[in-house]
Design a protein around this motif. Structure first.
Motif, PDB file in Angstrom:
ATOM      1  N   TYR A   1       0.838  -1.197   0.000  1.00 17.81           N
ATOM      2  CA  TYR A   1       0.000   0.000   0.000  1.00 17.81           C
ATOM      3  C   TYR A   1       0.871   1.245   0.000  1.00 17.81           C
ATOM      4  O   TYR A   1       2.073   1.194   0.271  1.00 17.81           O
ATOM      5  CB  TYR A   1      -0.997   0.016   1.168  1.00 17.81           C
TER       6      TYR A   1
ATOM      7  N   ARG B   1      -6.607  -4.400  -0.497  1.00 20.68           N
ATOM      8  CA  ARG B   1      -7.075  -3.007  -0.574  1.00 20.68           C
ATOM      9  C   ARG B   1      -8.375  -2.829   0.206  1.00 20.68           C
ATOM     10  O   ARG B   1      -8.552  -1.845   0.927  1.00 20.68           O
ATOM     11  CB  ARG B   1      -7.266  -2.599  -2.033  1.00 20.68           C
TER      12      ARG B   1
ATOM     13  N   VAL C   1      -5.748   5.621   1.101  1.00 17.35           N
ATOM     14  CA  VAL C   1      -4.857   5.044   0.108  1.00 17.35           C
ATOM     15  C   VAL C   1      -5.299   5.520  -1.263  1.00 17.35           C
ATOM     16  O   VAL C   1      -6.500   5.472  -1.588  1.00 17.35           O
ATOM     17  CB  VAL C   1      -4.845   3.511   0.173  1.00 17.35           C
TER      18      VAL C   1
END
Length: 257
Positions: free
Chosen positions: A93, A244, A254
């Motif tokens: 990430y 995610r 993010v």
């Protein structure tokens, strides 16, 4: 399959994945397995058909040398991809520092050049027991904004159940008007305050060539363990949508891939 082969397979010991992690470092990890890095490890271990064994070690300076590189574990989640003493994986990430303010006050701040910072009470994170400064603290100091700045140690009160929450709670409680906080910490704890908070990514992503506000995050593996690194990277790629979704569920800011 012969009976003997079946018995040998059944008797084979399950693979073990030893993971070094901080026992009290939400939103990242804790002994109860409540952090998003705990959940990431679960994803990796499931794909490897491995049992997770934790080596609990406070995330302090020197912890990589004393744990992973000392052979106590196989993997450390949440490290910088350019850390030379490790064989780091592809980033799983990317996040950024954000400003945190109480919602509805018209104080959404994205730039360190915002003139309102000169008259606002500002909170910043300090890194380490030596008082080293985070990128936002350096950015503010470059502009001469220091007298109205209050520092909050990242490690906080390690006896508390969530040591890093203090700076976000300070905004909710009105101790400071705005705080500049690492995105994962801000996003997770903002969801848990008694008043709504607004998070705004700081811009630009680089406050000068040597002061980034946006960072990639990887998993760390011993340099010699190329096989495990390859396996973990394949998992991170294959399970990217699931990872995610996990990060977003913890409130992490993010960027869209």
């Amino acid at each position: 399959m012969s009976l003997l082969l079946a018995l040998l397979i059944a008797a084979a010991p399950q693979r073990e994945l030893k993971v070094c992690a901080d026992p009290n470092n939400l939103p990242f990890s804790n002994k109860a397995g409540e952090g998003f890095e705990n959940k990431l490890v679960d994803i990796i271990a499931k794909d490897l058909d491995a049992k997770v064994t934790y080596v609990w070690w406070a995330q302090r300076r020197g912890n990589v040398r004393e744990t992973l590189n000392a052979g106590l574990c196989d993997l450390i989640p949440g490290v910088g991809p350019t850390l030379e003493m490790l064989g780091t994986t592809r980033p799983y990430y990317r996040s950024t520092y954000v400003s945190v303010v109480r919602a509805g006050r018209g104080l959404d701040i994205a730039s360190f050049d915002d003139p309102r910072l000169k008259t606002s009470r500002i909170g910043v994170q300090l890194v380490g027991d030596d008082g080293a400064n985070s990128p936002p603290a350096h950015a503010l100091a470059r502009r001469g904004i220091t007298g109205n700045v209050r520092g909050y140690m990242i490690y906080g009160d390690y006896g508390a159940p969530a040591p890093q929450e203090e700076i976000v709670r300070a905004v909710a409680d009105g101790e400071v008007d705005v705080a500049f906080v690492w995105g994962p910490v801000a996003g997770y704890f903002a969801q848990r305050q008694k008043v709504p908070l607004t998070l705004t990514p700081v811009t630009p992503a680089f406050d000068g060539p040597q002061l980034p506000m946006l960072f990639d995050v990887s998993a760390g593996i011993r340099k010699a363990d190329r096989s495990l690194k390859r396996e973990v990277e394949e998992i991170l790629l294959r399970r990217a949508p699931e990872i995610r979704a996990l990060l977003l569920s913890y409130g992490l800011p993010v960027p869209t891939p």
